[in-house]
Design an enzyme around this catalytic site. Structure first.
Site, PDB file in Angstrom:
ATOM      1  N   GLU A 335       0.418  -1.053   0.090  1.00  0.00           N
ATOM      2  CA  GLU A 335       0.071  -0.305  -0.285  1.00  0.00           C
ATOM      3  C   GLU A 335       1.219   1.387   0.274  1.00  0.00           C
ATOM      4  O   GLU A 335       0.825   1.908   0.598  1.00  0.00           O
ATOM      5  CB  GLU A 335      -0.704   0.045   1.315  1.00  0.00           C
ATOM      6  CG  GLU A 335      -2.424  -0.976   1.155  1.00  0.00           C
ATOM      7  CD  GLU A 335      -3.142  -0.939   1.952  1.00  0.00           C
ATOM      8  OE1 GLU A 335      -3.231   0.143   2.301  1.00  0.00           O
ATOM      9  OE2 GLU A 335      -4.265  -1.918   1.961  1.00  0.00           O
ATOM     10  N   ASP A 482       1.038  -8.537   3.100  1.00  0.00           N
ATOM     11  CA  ASP A 482       0.111  -8.901   3.364  1.00  0.00           C
ATOM     12  C   ASP A 482      -0.357  -9.895   2.611  1.00  0.00           C
ATOM     13  O   ASP A 482      -0.838  -9.399   1.560  1.00  0.00           O
ATOM     14  CB  ASP A 482      -0.104  -6.911   3.484  1.00  0.00           C
ATOM     15  CG  ASP A 482      -1.800  -7.207   3.553  1.00  0.00           C
ATOM     16  OD1 ASP A 482      -2.392  -8.227   4.627  1.00  0.00           O
ATOM     17  OD2 ASP A 482      -2.151  -6.288   4.181  1.00  0.00           O
ATOM     18  N   ASN A 484      -3.562 -10.848   3.765  1.00  0.00           N
ATOM     19  CA  ASN A 484      -5.107 -11.473   4.139  1.00  0.00           C
ATOM     20  C   ASN A 484      -5.982 -12.680   4.422  1.00  0.00           C
ATOM     21  O   ASN A 484      -6.182 -12.116   4.536  1.00  0.00           O
ATOM     22  CB  ASN A 484      -5.405 -10.581   3.293  1.00  0.00           C
ATOM     23  CG  ASN A 484      -5.582  -9.033   2.950  1.00  0.00           C
ATOM     24  OD1 ASN A 484      -5.984  -8.313   3.768  1.00  0.00           O
ATOM     25  ND2 ASN A 484      -5.815  -8.034   2.129  1.00  0.00           N
TER      26      ASN A 484
END
Length: 597
Positions: A335, A482, A484
């Site tokens: 991100e 990440d 998730n």
């Protein structure tokens, strides 16, 4: 072009008409008052082989002159252009004096422009590319300039908008013909009225309202600097060779910091860099600004977070301090806004010895960034892919594509995702025959998207295996990101057990219409989660769980140290993340890995 000379030169025509020595001395004194020869200023020439143009820049009386000329043009034409500029400037001045008539010969004699090299006048027939040599002297009237050809030059020089006490201030700098590691820096603090000046010697030539407070590329303001602006004087250099200096003044004053941050105690474990053959690795979702600034984030996802703490400038101060305090060798970030990478992370981490590469997601303004310590690693190659595109275009995924295509709805959903895998192959500078493959990803986010994530990871593992076999045989894999996925998800099972059975519940996680039943095998033996399975790496108001991992191959690397995560009390001091003391809704994973020599 040189109109700024006209006022001074209009006073001299009668002196120029005379050939007497007294008149000549008077002319010299007049020109000296215009710009003393004793302080020869630079004429900067930028001339790059292969480019059609060169530039010539210099200043007179504070007025900057910039000429763009053909490299293949003769010197005489440039000197004539400068001379004509003076004539034109004088002509405009004369028009206001109707009772005086200036003859062309007078102006021509006035506009003396020559170029010298090693004391000899350079021929007018010389080409620009050859004529403008470093150390030559340009003479305009009685004013002389030292020619600097391709000197070190700052093409970008900016201070960050937000300055916080206790947080590093890292200017954004780009230098041409120079080396940032050679550049010189001097920091000054504004002496605010009714505030005692800090210790530090006043520098000769500096305004009395500024006091020197430090040197070095990075400066950390203290609490005593709150309310003061900062000024940076920086000189570009390449070894001992210097270029024109830049002076930067901060837009705003230093503001108070948030006090103790969630990462401050963690930095006690990372004061020093890891010693070879160990290396420190960081994986961190830093929360993209395009997500932090939405109304959904402010009112639903993070309503507990003070609005100013969601602002990019504020969060970037925390991120920069946190990352630099880890003294890491490899940093994988998710991100990452494109602007944050270029304007904030690159200037900061470069100052602390790290180089970085960026891979943006298609259709979005954020992506993945991988940084590596340049004293320990050399970038050999990059092999980034968009997972959905690779699934349909690369033959190595044919078998997986056939299985996924059995459910058109699921395939369409997978193809809509811009999920990216960043792959970087590095060389160990301490042992050049050793290579390392670093992977970085951010898998599909939806809580019911377990089947999509499994397919994405299947593509990623197949691609990584192919890269290592083709370009870095035997290189160990460090896979950060990440994901998730919690430890009970199929993604974690595929990585750590090397297989996911067709009965796994994730295959039907998004309902019967998108269900897919297949056995998925990893192309790698079971990998190890270097930071184990923390209770959470993501902590927001409505959810907390472990979503982030650093996976390694246990047969080639061992975990030497895992940096403890913040305590639960630290995480929940302001209810949840992000907060005034933590810049993201995720927590960075940090560990030291020992690489078998």
């Amino acid at each position: 072009m040189f109109n700024h000379l006209s006022a001074a030169l209009s006073l001299l025509p009668r002196l120029l008409l005379s050939s007497s020595s007294s008149s000549h001395r008077a002319l010299t004194r007049a020109c000296s008052r215009l710009l003393p020869c004793s302080s020869m200023e630079p004429a900067v020439v930028r001339c790059i082989p292969g480019e059609p143009k060169l530039t010539i820049s210099f200043s007179l009386e504070g007025s900057h002159k910039h000429m763009l000329r053909d490299q293949g043009e003769t010197l005489g034409k440039v000197l004539a252009r400068i001379s004509n500029g003076i004539i034109k400037g004088q002509g405009k001045a004369k028009k206001s004096k109707k009772n005086k008539v200036q003859q062309p010969s007078e102006a021509a004699e006035l506009a003396l422009v020559k170029l010298f090299h090693d004391g000899d006048e350079v021929a007018d027939t010389a080409l620009n590319s050859d004529a403008w040599q470093d150390g030559s002297v340009l003479q305009v009237g009685d004013v002389k300039y030292s020619v600097q050809r391709n000197p070190p030059t700052f093409t970008t020089a900016e201070l960050p908008l937000s300055l916080l006490a206790g947080f590093p201030v890292c200017p954004k700098l780009e230098v041409e013909f120079g080396n940032l590691q050679d550049c010189e820096f001097t920091w000054f603090k504004e002496n605010v009225p009714n505030k005692s000046p800090e210790a530090g010697a006043e520098v000769s030539g500096q305004a009395s309202s500024w006091t020197e407070v430090g040197s070095g590329r990075v400066h950390v303001p203290s609490n005593q600097d709150i309310g003061c602006r900062f000024k940076l004087c920086c000189t570009p250099k390449d070894g001992a060779r210097s270029g024109p200096a830049k002076e930067l003044v901060s837009v705003g004053a230093v503001e108070a910091g948030p006090g103790v941050c969630t990462f401050d105690n963690r930095h006690a474990y990372t004061i020093r860099e890891a010693e070879w053959p160990a290396m420190r690795v960081v994986s961190y979702n830093i929360l993209a600004d395009i997500y932090a600034q939405t109304e959904l984030s402010k009112t639903v996802l993070y309503p507990y977070c003070a609005p100013y703490a969601l602002q990019l400038d504020y969060r970037q101060n925390l991120i920069k301090k946190e990352l630099t305090g880890y003294n890491a060798d490899i940093v994988c970030l998710q991100e990452v806004d494109k602007g944050v990478f270029t304007d904030s992370l690159i200037p900061t981490l470069d100052a602390f010895g790290l180089d970085g590469v960026f891979k943006i997601k298609e259709k979005q303004h954020e992506g993945l960034a991988t940084f590596y310590r340049r004293s320990k690693f050399k970038l050999l190659s990059r092999h980034d892919i968009m997972l959905s595109e690779a699934l349909t275009s690369d033959p190595i995924h044919t078998e997986l594509l056939e299985k996924v295509s059995a459910n058109g709805t699921l395939k369409d959903k997978i193809m809509q995702r811009s999920t990216t895998l960043q792959v970087t192959v590095l060389e160990d500078l301490n042992k050049p025959d050793r290579k390392l493959c670093v992977a970085n990803t951010h898998l599909y986010w939806h809580p019911k998207g377990g089947n999509v994530r499994l397919v994405q990871l299947g593509v990623a593992m197949q691609h990584l295996s192919h890269v290592i076999n083709e370009v870095a045989p035997g290189a160990p894999l460090v896979f950060c990101g990440d994901f998730n996925s919690t430890p009970n998800a199929g993604v974690f099972q595929l990585v750590t057990e090397a297989a996911v059975p067709q009965e796994h519940s994730d295959w039907s996680s998004s309902g019967p219409e998108e269900s897919c039943s297949m056995e998925l095998l990893s192309t790698f033996p079971p990998l190890l989660s270097a930071c184990n399975q923390p209770a959470y790496t993501n902590y927001v108001g409505g959810f907390h769980g472990c979503l982030d991992y650093i996976f390694i191959q246990p047969d080639s690397m061992q975990v030497e140290q895992m940096i403890p995560l913040p305590s639960h009390q630290e995480v929940t001091t302001y209810e949840a993340l992000p907060s005034v003391a933590h810049p993201s809704d995720h927590i960075a994973l940090v560990c030291d890995l020992r690489w078998n020599p």
